[in-house]
Design a protein around this motif. Sequence first.
Motif, PDB file in Angstrom:
ATOM      1  N   GLU A  61     -16.582   2.518 -11.750  1.00  0.00           N
ATOM      2  CA  GLU A  61     -15.729   1.480 -12.403  1.00  0.00           C
ATOM      3  C   GLU A  61     -14.636   2.503 -13.183  1.00  0.00           C
ATOM      4  O   GLU A  61     -13.342   1.871 -13.107  1.00  0.00           O
ATOM      5  CB  GLU A  61     -16.335   0.944 -13.809  1.00  0.00           C
ATOM      6  N   THR A  62     -14.838   3.768 -13.081  1.00  0.00           N
ATOM      7  CA  THR A  62     -13.772   4.691 -13.329  1.00  0.00           C
ATOM      8  C   THR A  62     -12.892   5.345 -12.226  1.00  0.00           C
ATOM      9  O   THR A  62     -12.007   6.041 -12.529  1.00  0.00           O
ATOM     10  CB  THR A  62     -14.162   5.796 -14.474  1.00  0.00           C
ATOM     11  N   ARG A  63     -13.257   4.616 -11.160  1.00  0.00           N
ATOM     12  CA  ARG A  63     -12.319   5.060  -9.838  1.00  0.00           C
ATOM     13  C   ARG A  63     -11.697   3.824  -9.124  1.00  0.00           C
ATOM     14  O   ARG A  63     -12.231   3.413  -7.983  1.00  0.00           O
ATOM     15  CB  ARG A  63     -13.289   5.974  -8.942  1.00  0.00           C
ATOM     16  N   PRO A  64     -10.662   3.142  -9.956  1.00  0.00           N
ATOM     17  CA  PRO A  64     -10.258   2.074  -9.327  1.00  0.00           C
ATOM     18  C   PRO A  64      -9.448   1.905  -8.324  1.00  0.00           C
ATOM     19  O   PRO A  64      -9.152   3.121  -7.880  1.00  0.00           O
ATOM     20  CB  PRO A  64      -9.388   1.335 -10.591  1.00  0.00           C
ATOM     21  N   SER A  65      -9.298   0.967  -7.548  1.00  0.00           N
ATOM     22  CA  SER A  65      -8.379   0.955  -6.294  1.00  0.00           C
ATOM     23  C   SER A  65      -7.038   1.197  -6.486  1.00  0.00           C
ATOM     24  O   SER A  65      -6.402   1.976  -5.815  1.00  0.00           O
ATOM     25  CB  SER A  65      -8.598  -0.476  -5.818  1.00  0.00           C
ATOM     26  N   GLU A  66      -6.610   1.203  -7.742  1.00  0.00           N
ATOM     27  CA  GLU A  66      -5.286   1.611  -8.011  1.00  0.00           C
ATOM     28  C   GLU A  66      -5.082   3.232  -8.099  1.00  0.00           C
ATOM     29  O   GLU A  66      -3.845   3.721  -7.826  1.00  0.00           O
ATOM     30  CB  GLU A  66      -4.954   0.865  -9.414  1.00  0.00           C
ATOM     31  N   ALA A  67      -6.037   3.593  -8.237  1.00  0.00           N
ATOM     32  CA  ALA A  67      -6.120   5.212  -8.354  1.00  0.00           C
ATOM     33  C   ALA A  67      -6.080   5.617  -6.832  1.00  0.00           C
ATOM     34  O   ALA A  67      -5.276   6.778  -6.666  1.00  0.00           O
ATOM     35  CB  ALA A  67      -7.395   5.696  -9.040  1.00  0.00           C
ATOM     36  N   GLU A  68      -6.745   4.921  -6.091  1.00  0.00           N
ATOM     37  CA  GLU A  68      -6.654   5.441  -4.794  1.00  0.00           C
ATOM     38  C   GLU A  68      -5.129   5.039  -4.051  1.00  0.00           C
ATOM     39  O   GLU A  68      -4.525   5.741  -3.462  1.00  0.00           O
ATOM     40  CB  GLU A  68      -7.690   4.707  -3.834  1.00  0.00           C
ATOM     41  N   ALA A  69      -4.525   3.769  -4.166  1.00  0.00           N
ATOM     42  CA  ALA A  69      -3.347   3.410  -3.876  1.00  0.00           C
ATOM     43  C   ALA A  69      -2.261   4.676  -4.190  1.00  0.00           C
ATOM     44  O   ALA A  69      -1.373   4.826  -3.504  1.00  0.00           O
ATOM     45  CB  ALA A  69      -3.131   2.074  -3.885  1.00  0.00           C
TER      46      ALA A  69
END
Length: 467
Positions: free
Chosen positions: A211-219
């Motif tokens: 939960e603390t590694r959301p897709s927004e952080a990847e993008a």
Amino acid sequence: MTTRPGSGGTLTVTGGTVVTPDGIRQADVLIRDGTIIALAGAGAAPAEAERLDATGCFVLPGGVDPHCHIMADVAAATRAAALGGTTTVLSFTNPGPGEGAVACLLRCRQELAAARPAVDVGLHAMLYLPDHVVPADLRALRDAGVSGIKVFLAYPELGIMWSTRGLFELMTAAVRQGQVVQVHCEDGQMIDGLATAAIAAGRTGARLFAETRPSEAEAASVALVLSTAGITGTTCYLVHLSCSQAIDQVRLARDRRSPALYGEVCLHHLLLDDRCHQGTDAERYLVAPPLRPPGHQEALWQALADGTLDTVGSDHCQERSRSAGEFAPDGQGYGYGIAGVGARLPLLLSHGLARGLPIERLAEVGCANPARAFGLYPRKGVLAPGSDADVLVWDPAAAATIAADTFDDGTGDSVYLGEQLAGQVRDVLLGGRPLVRQGHFVAGGAAGTYLAPGSASLGTSSINRIV
């Protein structure tokens, strides 16, 4: 490790449907001294040639897995690879405390030789010293035969997170050496902020790792990397992309005609979603980036089909990593990482064909493109005259269920346990020598070699194309 000796005779894989870059065709694959010498019409093989009957089967190049962590047990991991039709594994090195990247690579080369791998193995170098760019070390890695060099934009708690400036300086140096820079794309500062908030709220549990590694952080991280690559002209390889937003960034970069880039997806992100985190066994499914909500899988499959994504890896972890520990009541953290070097190609073929992807495209993303990305093509990843005789015979009419011992990798119960396969790995050759026959591992001793990018194909004399 040394080059495999040839058998001296001719082996013909006969009667199958051969998957080539130009399409599928009925042909025989003629092999001599570990090399494909021809794709031949029926009856072209010498009468005395040994024959492997592939009637009713697809004949594909042996798989190339671009993303593995196998050094904890090379023998077990490469045996699993062979059972899954993968004949080339590219593994990361993990420097120990105080060990530099060059010393680690040289140590791992020695360990490979002692471990007697079942398949061919190349090595990627992990750069664990953030923002430490030494051109002489990059040259030494290149000269030692490294396939790629990898950095992380996450994991500040482990002390391996690179800054934007460090990434820029590394890419600037790497482009001069002609090296591929692999990047783990997650915004470590964003993740750190989310983790801090979770800790302050008194939250614990394995699900928080995801939960603390959301897709927004990847993008956001993907956008940064692609911009930096565009400025420096570096060939970059984006490992384990997992979400639709990251795919959008890759499409934008391709539309801008950015420098060469490769986008990778891993098997678990194609097949599993974050509902796996809801059970009591959530830790079994922890991986970074994490499994995503339903919907992202469809975007990833579409990106494979339309060419946005280039390769499929397993991110096989022979030994699970440990999280930092802040989400665990006992302070010991959670294990993360998924084993999949054996399951990668069978599940890719089974699910991909069921979704209507052409088998030529599946061979491209599972075999040819990984070889291209890291300087091994056309020695690896293709069935063509002059290429290594690494061959997979895939029986599409067979049905199989993944069991605990299907791939025999020694990592415990697979997250793919119980998966139904439409098709089965029947026979596997490495350099013309049998690794798997009728689904059973038959290579008693070491079969594999250490691979360096650009290394010449084996036995390239007497190569002809018979039509």
